[in-house]
Design an enzyme around this catalytic site. Structure first.
Site, PDB file in Angstrom:
ATOM      1  N   CYS A 381       0.839  -1.204   0.000  1.00 12.77           N
ATOM      2  CA  CYS A 381       0.000   0.000   0.000  1.00 12.77           C
ATOM      3  C   CYS A 381       0.873   1.253   0.000  1.00 12.77           C
ATOM      4  O   CYS A 381       1.483   1.557  -1.018  1.00 12.77           O
ATOM      5  CB  CYS A 381      -0.996  -0.020   1.148  1.00 12.77           C
ATOM      6  SG  CYS A 381      -2.431   0.999   0.787  1.00 12.77           S
ATOM      7  N   HIS A 507      -3.530  -4.980   0.357  1.00 14.24           N
ATOM      8  CA  HIS A 507      -2.997  -5.465   1.635  1.00 14.24           C
ATOM      9  C   HIS A 507      -3.026  -6.996   1.696  1.00 14.24           C
ATOM     10  O   HIS A 507      -3.952  -7.569   2.265  1.00 14.24           O
ATOM     11  CB  HIS A 507      -3.830  -4.909   2.797  1.00 14.24           C
ATOM     12  CG  HIS A 507      -3.624  -3.449   3.029  1.00 14.24           C
ATOM     13  ND1 HIS A 507      -2.620  -2.958   3.826  1.00 14.24           N
ATOM     14  CD2 HIS A 507      -4.292  -2.368   2.551  1.00 14.24           C
ATOM     15  CE1 HIS A 507      -2.681  -1.637   3.850  1.00 14.24           C
ATOM     16  NE2 HIS A 507      -3.683  -1.258   3.077  1.00 14.24           N
ATOM     17  N   GLU A 509      -1.480  -8.849   3.555  1.00 13.10           N
ATOM     18  CA  GLU A 509      -1.329  -9.355   4.937  1.00 13.10           C
ATOM     19  C   GLU A 509      -2.661  -9.727   5.573  1.00 13.10           C
ATOM     20  O   GLU A 509      -2.678 -10.429   6.580  1.00 13.10           O
ATOM     21  CB  GLU A 509      -0.580  -8.328   5.798  1.00 13.10           C
ATOM     22  CG  GLU A 509      -1.351  -7.069   6.214  1.00 13.10           C
ATOM     23  CD  GLU A 509      -1.283  -5.934   5.191  1.00 13.10           C
ATOM     24  OE1 GLU A 509      -1.071  -6.214   3.988  1.00 13.10           O
ATOM     25  OE2 GLU A 509      -1.458  -4.766   5.595  1.00 13.10           O
TER      26      GLU A 509
END
Ligand code: GLN
Length: 533
Positions: A381, A507, A509
């Site tokens: 990001c 993202h 993650e």
């Protein structure tokens, strides 16, 4: 439908979210279909407007809900995918009540906490309970028993258990059992008092989870059992987990938490199948290699601010038979003392998401150091925007290139506001949020790592890559590897001549699990290992 409510007493940060998630793992591996959710008593509608200093990471769901970081635990520990229905705040509850009042829903009545606020809270549980693909809902109540803000939630739960039947509802209360060094004693009084507070409201816990830094012996358990009216075996020590948080389900299973809960709720199931989970824990705690990865951010002192990033690195490490030694680097320090001092010893550099201009130049220096020294770089990001700005400045000679987020008058706005953000005034829930598709070039490194050319990833941003600069970037060696399906939004940039340089606007993650590490994180850690040699 069966319901488990997890409350907390004495202090915050007891690991109640982790305990709830771990119970989710155990019940799921007993064959039950589990859904997890969180109630947060604060008045923000969601945590999206809070600083990481206040609240840690904002965890984003598929549907774009900006939620509490405990939902990250839930998604990593169970297979369920959550939606905005699964994180309820007082802000949302009061918003609904006030809207109802204005619309005349309560016409004639005085609107009160009981029953109007508590009805909305119960309504949210009933709404989730309509689903026929789940057997059990685990709800964690944020905050600490005794907080004024939490009272309406606890009162709603008291009513709820009477409505759906006591046999269908179990309460778990997590408390702190402190050790007083001078007396060489564990103290049970805070637990007694916080259970008393719960009972005052009309809730009697079925299980007490005792967080402690010291082993809790039988005598202490018996004492808590007697004072709190809970069976001794249901007074469960919840000690610090050794090596990895993913041990929590195994520890709690050893203490029979899942057996006690299933017996209490009349659920007959086989023992949990924990083989895969145990193997995963083994891989995390007994790796053959180790590798240093530098994470360069501005909330580095705060363990929770980049929670999902750190977890994803751990998952990826285990998948590569390596311990990822995370070196947390404050980008402001790089600004002051230069990148080499902090990055010389790391084999991979990750820049996570972020907002605001503090520490931005330090992040740019870190990206430059990674690019120029052939150190694997993974930008997430803001980390992708930083990589782009750095490349524009130092590889393309666009001296004052910047994002308009940080320099509105930049002559080279290589990162600029998303078109549909231009008229947005409100700050809450207005970014480009949630899951969107990315299409990749088949010859990109990302596509190779994913093993496909289309993926769905979660987003949370207002700014985007300015594609007017693409041909210059390409000419100098950075290319767009992934875009939104219509090609309009840049999603991934790569430098093909670099050993590993991938930066993504989304993202990743938020979708990595210990049992299913994310391919990009896995590839990044593999590249770092290779760099380390
Ligand atoms: N501040 C940047 C934006 O809004 C990056 C956001 C992020 O990293 N989550 O686009």
């Amino acid at each position: 439908m069966k319901y488990i409510f997890v409350t907390g007493g004495v202090v915050s940060s007891l690991g109640k979210g982790l305990a709830a998630a771990a119970l989710g793992t155990l019940l799921e591996r007993r064959g039950l279909r589990v859904l997890m959710q969180k109630f947060d008593p604060y008045l923000n509608v969601d945590p999206g407007t809070m600083s990481p200093f206040q609240h840690g990471e904002v965890y984003v769901l598929d549907d774009g809900a900006e939620t509490d970081l405990d939902l990250g635990h839930y998604e990593r520990f169970t297979s369920g995918r959550l939606s905005r229905l699964n994180n309820i705040t007082s802000g949302q509850v009061y918003e609904t009540v006030i809207k109802n009042e204005r619309e005349g829903v309560y016409l004639g009545a005085t609107v009160q906490v009981i029953p109007h606020v508590t009805d909305v809270i119960k309504g949210r549980i009933y709404e989730v309970a309509k689903r026929d693909d789940i057997d059990i809902i685990i709800t964690e109540i944020g905050g600490t028993t005794g907080d004024i803000e939490g009272l309406p939630f606890l009162e709603a739960l008291r009513q709820f258990k009477d409505e759906v039947g006591h046999e269908n509802v179990a309460f778990i209360h997590a408390t702190l059992v402190p050790y007083i060094q001078a007396a060489e004693e564990l103290k049970t009084k805070p637990t007694q008092q916080s259970v008393a507070k719960l009972r005052e409201i009309g809730i009697a816990p079925d299980v007490i989870l005792c967080r402690s830094e010291h082993p809790i012996d039988q005598d202490v358990r018996k004492k808590i059992s007697m004072f709190c009216n809970v069976r001794p075996e249901a007074v469960i020590p919840f000690l610090d987990v050794m090596g990895t948080i993913y041990r929590a389900p195994l520890n709690l299973h050893d203490q029979h938490l899942d057996d006690i809960i299933c017996a209490r709720l009349g659920l007959v199931t086989p023992d949990p199948d924990l083989l895969e989970w145990r193997n995963m824990v083994d891989r995390i705690v007994n790796p053959s290699h180790s590798v240093k990865i530098g994470v360069v951010g501005k909330y580095i002192d705060l363990k929770d601010a980049y929670k999902s990033i750190y977890e994803s690195l751990t998952h990826a490490g285990a998948a590569n038979d390596a311990l990822v030694d995370i070196v947390r680097i404050d980008s402001s320090d790089i600004e002051e003392f230069g990148a080499a001092k902090y990055l010389e010893k790391v084999s991979g550099i990750l820049i996570p998401g972020g907002f605001g201009d503090r520490g931005i130049e330090g992040k740019i220096l870190a990206a430059q150091y990674a690019r120029e020294n052939g150190i694997p770089y993974f930008g997430v990001c803001l980390g992708m925007q930083i990589a782009t700005i750095e490349f524009a400045r130092h590889a393309c000679g666009l001296e004052r290139a910047h994002s308009t987020e940080f320099d509105e008058g930049t002559p080279h706005p290589v990162i600029c506001l998303l078109e549909d953000q231009k008229d947005v005034q409100d700050k809450g829930g207005t970014m480009r949020l949630g899951t969107w598709e990315t299409k990749m070039r088949p010859d990109s490194k990302s596509a190779k790592l994913y093993g496909k050319t289309s993926v769905n990833e979660r987003h949370r941003h207002r700014y985007e890559l300015n594609q007017n600069y693409l041909s210059l970037f390409e000419e100098k060696g950075m290319r767009l590897a992934g875009t939104s399906p219509d090609g309009k939004l840049g999603e991934i940039v790569e430098i093909p001549s670099h050993p590993f340089f991938i930066a993504v606007q989304f993202h990743p993650e938020f979708q990595s699990k210990p049992t299913a590490p994310h391919p990009l994180f896995k590839g990044f850690v593999a590249a770092a290992l290779e760099k380390r040699g």
